[in-house]
Design an enzyme around this catalytic site. Sequence first.
Site, short mmCIF file in Angstrom:
data_model
loop_
_atom_site.label_atom_id
_atom_site.label_comp_id
_atom_site.label_asym_id
_atom_site.label_seq_id
_atom_site.Cartn_x
_atom_site.Cartn_y
_atom_site.Cartn_z
N ARG A 88 0.84 -1.19 0.00
CA ARG A 88 0.00 0.00 0.00
C ARG A 88 0.89 1.26 0.00
NH1 ARG A 88 -5.86 0.42 -0.13
NH2 ARG A 88 -6.16 2.60 0.36
N ILE A 115 -8.16 5.51 0.58
CA ILE A 115 -7.54 6.31 1.64
C ILE A 115 -6.07 6.47 1.27
CG2 ILE A 115 -7.00 6.39 4.11
CD1 ILE A 115 -9.99 6.29 3.65
N ASN A 130 -11.58 16.80 0.03
CA ASN A 130 -12.46 15.65 -0.25
C ASN A 130 -13.91 16.07 -0.11
OD1 ASN A 130 -13.15 12.84 -0.64
ND2 ASN A 130 -13.62 12.76 1.54
N THR A 131 -14.76 15.38 -0.84
CA THR A 131 -16.19 15.56 -0.62
C THR A 131 -16.79 14.24 -0.16
OG1 THR A 131 -18.31 16.13 -1.61
CG2 THR A 131 -16.65 15.30 -3.12
N HIS A 132 -17.62 14.33 0.88
CA HIS A 132 -18.18 13.13 1.51
C HIS A 132 -19.70 13.26 1.57
CE1 HIS A 132 -18.44 9.67 4.14
NE2 HIS A 132 -19.26 10.38 4.91
N ASP A 164 -7.13 14.59 6.35
CA ASP A 164 -6.00 14.35 7.26
C ASP A 164 -5.77 12.85 7.33
OD1 ASP A 164 -7.93 13.30 8.91
OD2 ASP A 164 -7.74 14.82 10.49
N GLY A 166 -6.95 10.57 9.17
CA GLY A 166 -8.05 9.71 9.59
C GLY A 166 -9.00 9.45 8.41
C1 GRF Z 1 -20.06 11.39 -4.21
O1 GRF Z 1 -21.31 11.39 -3.53
C2 GRF Z 1 -18.92 11.34 -3.25
O2 GRF Z 1 -19.13 12.08 -2.10
C3 GRF Z 1 -18.89 9.89 -2.92
O3 GRF Z 1 -19.09 9.26 -4.15
C4 GRF Z 1 -19.85 10.11 -4.99
C5 GRF Z 1 -19.08 10.32 -6.24
O4 GRF Z 1 -19.90 10.72 -7.28
N1 GRF Z 1 -17.70 9.50 -2.24
P1 GRF Z 1 -19.32 11.09 -8.71
O5 GRF Z 1 -18.33 10.02 -9.11
O6 GRF Z 1 -18.69 12.44 -8.61
O7 GRF Z 1 -20.53 11.10 -9.62
#
Ligand code: GRF
Length: 223
Positions: A88, A115, A130-132, A164, A166
């Site tokens: 990894r 990760i 990142n977007t979650h 970060d 985590g």
């Molecule tokens: C998003 O909702 C993101 O937060 C999550 O996976 C989705 C990705 O969507 N981890 P896309 O590939 O941008 O359509």
Amino acid sequence: MKNAPPRKGPTVAAKPVAERAKRLVVLVSGSGTNLQALLDEIAAVGAEAYGAKIVAVGADRENIEGLARAERAGLPTFVRKVKDYDSREEWDAALAEAVSSYEPDLVVSAGFMKIVGKEFLARFGGRFVNTHPALLPSFPGAHGVRDALAYGARVTGCTVHFVDDGVDTGPIIAQGVVEVRDEDDESALHERIKEVERRLLVEVVGRLARNGYRIEGRKVVIQ
Ligand code: GRF
């Protein structure tokens, strides 16, 4: 002798030449609709006005729509698969090296489902966004939408944050709220979250790029 009257002419100093558009590398693992939202906004307003341009798109797997979107936009792409490396750590270093070769100011994980490790964070910590698809710190991890639904949360949403070491624990930059409906299943809820998420990501990345920011402990201050 009297002072000479001020010369006629511009009274406002010429605007400084706009700082160059910041360089973004975007990482994807799937459909890439968040990537597309960034591409569309930059195409619509121009990289200078937006404050950033995408210089490359990376992935941890091949044959995904996210990479196809990048190719259609004429962007360079790269793939670094975990299974192609002995460890990894080696994968992480290879990913960091590939990203680094495009000299990004910011790296955006837009649905990148891996990760990253020490080497990557050593190079890009504090500029890796990142977007979650949940309201952190609730429901971190790979199944944020499913977990919120199973828990019976009445509102959920999305969180754009710095990464970060985590899992989804880094300083929060912005969040968007989405109501859970009685009839929701994971896919319907995720689609509504993604509508909010795409707008939020586009807004946040643009503001970070245009204004600059600082991270004070857990607080992100956009200047
Ligand atoms: C998003 O909702 C993101 O937060 C999550 O996976 C989705 C990705 O969507 N981890 P896309 O590939 O941008 O359509």
